[in-house]
Write a protein that holds these residues in place. Structure first.
Motif, PDB file in Angstrom:
ATOM      1  N   ALA A   1       0.975  -1.302  -0.256  1.00  0.00           N
ATOM      2  CA  ALA A   1       0.062  -0.130   0.378  1.00  0.00           C
ATOM      3  C   ALA A   1       0.747   0.738  -0.085  1.00  0.00           C
ATOM      4  O   ALA A   1       1.828   1.427   0.942  1.00  0.00           O
ATOM      5  CB  ALA A   1      -0.963   0.118   1.057  1.00  0.00           C
ATOM      6  N   MET A   2       1.070   2.151  -0.702  1.00  0.00           N
ATOM      7  CA  MET A   2       0.982   3.600  -1.092  1.00  0.00           C
ATOM      8  C   MET A   2       1.018   4.709  -0.419  1.00  0.00           C
ATOM      9  O   MET A   2      -0.452   4.897  -0.832  1.00  0.00           O
ATOM     10  CB  MET A   2       1.800   3.538  -2.506  1.00  0.00           C
TER      11      MET A   2
ATOM     12  N   ILE B   1      -6.261  11.310   3.946  1.00  0.00           N
ATOM     13  CA  ILE B   1      -4.934  10.507   3.288  1.00  0.00           C
ATOM     14  C   ILE B   1      -5.703   9.682   1.887  1.00  0.00           C
ATOM     15  O   ILE B   1      -6.770   9.419   2.146  1.00  0.00           O
ATOM     16  CB  ILE B   1      -4.393   9.364   3.731  1.00  0.00           C
ATOM     17  N   SER B   2      -4.237   9.229   0.779  1.00  0.00           N
ATOM     18  CA  SER B   2      -5.270   8.880  -0.665  1.00  0.00           C
ATOM     19  C   SER B   2      -4.814   7.581  -0.498  1.00  0.00           C
ATOM     20  O   SER B   2      -3.297   7.394  -0.203  1.00  0.00           O
ATOM     21  CB  SER B   2      -5.259   9.447  -1.359  1.00  0.00           C
ATOM     22  N   ILE B   3      -5.146   6.198  -1.121  1.00  0.00           N
ATOM     23  CA  ILE B   3      -3.992   5.208  -0.406  1.00  0.00           C
ATOM     24  C   ILE B   3      -4.042   3.627  -1.831  1.00  0.00           C
ATOM     25  O   ILE B   3      -5.269   3.927  -2.492  1.00  0.00           O
ATOM     26  CB  ILE B   3      -4.659   4.169   0.696  1.00  0.00           C
ATOM     27  N   GLY B   4      -3.868   4.033  -2.132  1.00  0.00           N
ATOM     28  CA  GLY B   4      -3.032   2.730  -3.460  1.00  0.00           C
ATOM     29  C   GLY B   4      -2.361   1.571  -3.144  1.00  0.00           C
ATOM     30  O   GLY B   4      -1.690   1.892  -2.484  1.00  0.00           O
TER      31      GLY B   4
ATOM     32  N   ALA C   1       1.615   0.185  -7.321  1.00  0.00           N
ATOM     33  CA  ALA C   1       0.139   0.792  -5.943  1.00  0.00           C
ATOM     34  C   ALA C   1       0.903   2.356  -6.165  1.00  0.00           C
ATOM     35  O   ALA C   1      -0.219   3.041  -5.944  1.00  0.00           O
ATOM     36  CB  ALA C   1       1.189   0.635  -4.495  1.00  0.00           C
ATOM     37  N   ASP C   2       1.659   3.338  -6.843  1.00  0.00           N
ATOM     38  CA  ASP C   2       1.859   4.126  -7.173  1.00  0.00           C
ATOM     39  C   ASP C   2       0.412   4.741  -8.113  1.00  0.00           C
ATOM     40  O   ASP C   2       0.105   5.690  -7.856  1.00  0.00           O
ATOM     41  CB  ASP C   2       3.352   5.154  -7.501  1.00  0.00           C
ATOM     42  N   ILE C   3       0.856   4.071  -9.483  1.00  0.00           N
ATOM     43  CA  ILE C   3      -0.485   3.964 -10.056  1.00  0.00           C
ATOM     44  C   ILE C   3      -1.701   4.460  -9.237  1.00  0.00           C
ATOM     45  O   ILE C   3      -2.460   5.155  -9.701  1.00  0.00           O
ATOM     46  CB  ILE C   3      -0.619   3.493 -11.015  1.00  0.00           C
ATOM     47  N   ALA C   4      -2.292   3.334  -8.872  1.00  0.00           N
ATOM     48  CA  ALA C   4      -3.545   3.359  -8.337  1.00  0.00           C
ATOM     49  C   ALA C   4      -3.524   4.260  -6.669  1.00  0.00           C
ATOM     50  O   ALA C   4      -4.838   5.298  -6.849  1.00  0.00           O
ATOM     51  CB  ALA C   4      -3.521   1.886  -7.280  1.00  0.00           C
ATOM     52  N   LEU C   5      -2.243   4.644  -6.328  1.00  0.00           N
ATOM     53  CA  LEU C   5      -2.833   6.195  -5.159  1.00  0.00           C
ATOM     54  C   LEU C   5      -3.646   6.988  -6.746  1.00  0.00           C
ATOM     55  O   LEU C   5      -4.148   8.308  -5.888  1.00  0.00           O
ATOM     56  CB  LEU C   5      -0.483   6.357  -4.753  1.00  0.00           C
ATOM     57  N   TYR C   6      -2.826   7.667  -7.594  1.00  0.00           N
ATOM     58  CA  TYR C   6      -2.363   8.181  -8.076  1.00  0.00           C
ATOM     59  C   TYR C   6      -3.952   7.931  -8.981  1.00  0.00           C
ATOM     60  O   TYR C   6      -4.765   9.749  -8.820  1.00  0.00           O
ATOM     61  CB  TYR C   6      -1.402   8.678  -9.800  1.00  0.00           C
TER      62      TYR C   6
END
Length: 504
Positions: free
Chosen positions: A363-364, A452-455, A473-478
């Motif tokens: 998770a990011m 917060i937002s989480i990917g 995970a970074d892409i999902a965060l965006y």
């Protein structure tokens, strides 16, 4: 989950290695000198003991020689008596009965004819009847075979008396009639138990064993356990063979009773008997140990102080290294693990997941509009908010999960053995806990709160590599930020996975 990187391990091993080298430098000279000193003391003590034992056995051998000489002095006059040479047996019997009590170390004195018949005998103790002596023939004994052809003193082998059954050795002297014809011999039987009492009651330490062995390898006498060993033959033993053909010498061997001893031996000159004295090697080692202790009585305390100092230093160095190692993997602001630790742990967890064929989620996390929060409230409150969010995340995850500061306001969580559903549940709990928390100045945030937002990405569904999992995970965060922030987004095969938001 606290693993140590290879660099940390190498550094720690190198430091400890240097400490051990220092200890070795301290100890090796002492050990080497101790070994040298122990060998030197051992060799000296062995040489002293062998010299002392050699002197002892020579003294005993001298006593034996004197005993043989004195026996000759008794037998020669008897052999030259007229009654003996004319075979006047009643008169000889009276004479022998009178002189035997004067020589308690002779079991008997007797006359034996050329055929080996015992014609007359006088015994120191009435252990057999006189008429029994007339029935005895000794032609099969060593003392007869040697004595009947000898022109002087001859000594027989160890044997048990045919009259009494007692252990004896005979000394003989030839007898000739008035015309010079050999008619037999006179013999004196050593009572070996009495000889032993005479020879063995010398000034011998309890660690010393002294024994007399005849030319056939049979124990004549022994100062320890004589009943067990006198009469026992050791002709086939190496410890006996080591003495053959030599007049004197020293050697080491295991004794008949199973004890290792240092021996000295010599051969009597009047009889082919070997006198041997041995001292326990264990006793010598005890003496070596005692001398070493005395020798190092001053040095050992100093060495112990040095070793204690080394142990103390090594302990402090270990503590310092552990503290340094801990600080090298911890972010000082949030007290979370840092990126260095993340790279190591994620590699290990992925390897374990591949080996065990299990899922792993990552998770990011990013704090929404954190730059604005910093601008509005100052960096000090911003740092406090970062530390508070980190603590909330740490309390929200499971014991098997690990939390890291990725950089700036980004944090991440490694979730071992966790599929998408489980990861989504943990991520949602984290998001909700942060949303419900209270932060100074959060009312000025665009969402009215600090959120917060989480990917989230999962192995092996989304990627099978460390870099791939982080990127997914970074892409999902965006995507979570694109959808309005304060959300949890699971990675999917997004059509525009490379299109990132311009700012967080």
């Amino acid at each position: 989950m606290r693993s140590t990187t290879s660099d940390d391990y190498k550094q720690r091993s190198s430091l400890k290695g240097r400490l051990y080298i220092l200890l070795a430098v301290m100890l090796l000279p002492f050990i080497a000198f101790s070994i040298y000193k122990a060998i030197d003391i051992n060799n000296r003590l062995e040489a002293e003991i062998q010299a002392k034992n050699l002197s002892l056995v020579k003294s005993v051998a001298h006593d034996i020689d004197e005993y043989i000489n004195s026996t000759g002095e008794v037998l020669i006059p008897i052999a030259n008596l007229k009654d003996v040479r004319t075979q006047n047996w009643p008169a000889v019997k009276i004479y022998l009965d009178q002189i035997v009590p004067k020589y308690p170390f002779y079991h008997l004195i007797a006359f034996v004819d050329v055929k080996g018949n015992l014609k007359v005998a006088a015994m120191s103790e009435k252990m057999a009847k006189s008429e029994d002596a007339k029935k005895v023939n000794v032609s099969d004994t060593g003392c007869y075979r040697r004595g009947i052809v000898a022109n002087g003193i001859a000594v027989g082998d160890f044997m048990y008396s045919k009259l009494t059954g007692m252990p004896v050795t005979h000394v003989t002297y030839p007898v000739f009639d008035m015309s010079g014809k050999r008619i037999g011999l006179v013999a004196a039987a050593f009572d070996l138990t009495k000889i032993q009492n005479k020879l063995m009651k010398t000034n011998i330490t309890q660690h010393t064993v002294i024994s007399v062995v005849d030319n056939m390898g049979t124990y004549i006498a022994r100062n320890k356990d004589p009943k067990k060993w006198v009469g026992k033959n050791i002709a086939d033993a190496d410890r006996y063979k080591l003495m053959l053909g030599k007049t004197e010498g020293t050697y080491k061997a295991m004794s008949a009773d199973g004890t290792n001893r240092v021996y000295a031996f010599t051969t009597a000159s009047k009889v082919p008997w070997i006198v041997r004295a041995g001292i326990d090697e264990k006793y010598i080692l005890d003496q070596v140990r005692a001398e070493l202790i005395n020798h190092f009585a001053v040095f050992i305390p100093l060495l112990l102080i040095a070793i204690i100092g080394w142990v103390w230093t090594e302990r402090d160095v270990n503590k310092l290294h552990q503290k340094t190692e801990y600080l090298s993997i911890i972010d000082p602001l949030t007290r979370l693990y840092n990126c260095r630790k993340l790279n190591n742990d994620l590699s290990l967890e992925l390897s374990r997941a591949k080996r065990c064929k299990r899922q792993l989620s990552f998770a990011m996390i990013d704090i929404d509009h954190f730059k604005q929060y910093n601008d509005n409230n100052g960096h000090q409150l911003g740092d406090e908010a970062l530390a508070s969010v980190a603590e909330i995340i740490r309390n929200a995850v499971r014991d098997i999960d690990s939390v890291y500061r990725y950089g700036g306001e980004e944090m991440c969580v490694v979730l071992p053995e966790t599929d998408k559903v489980g990861a989504a549940a943990v991520a949602e709990r984290i998001r909700a806990d942060v949303e419900q928390a209270r932060f100074i100045g959060e009312e000025n945030q665009p969402l009215g709160k600090l959120t917060i937002s989480i990917g989230v990405a999962t192995y092996p569904n989304d990627s099978i590599s460390k870099e791939g999992i982080i990127k997914s995970a970074d892409i999902a965060l965006y995507k979570a930020k694109d959808k309005g922030r304060n959300k949890v987004e699971m990675y999917r095969d997004y059509a525009c996975s490379c299109s990132h938001a311009a700012n967080m």
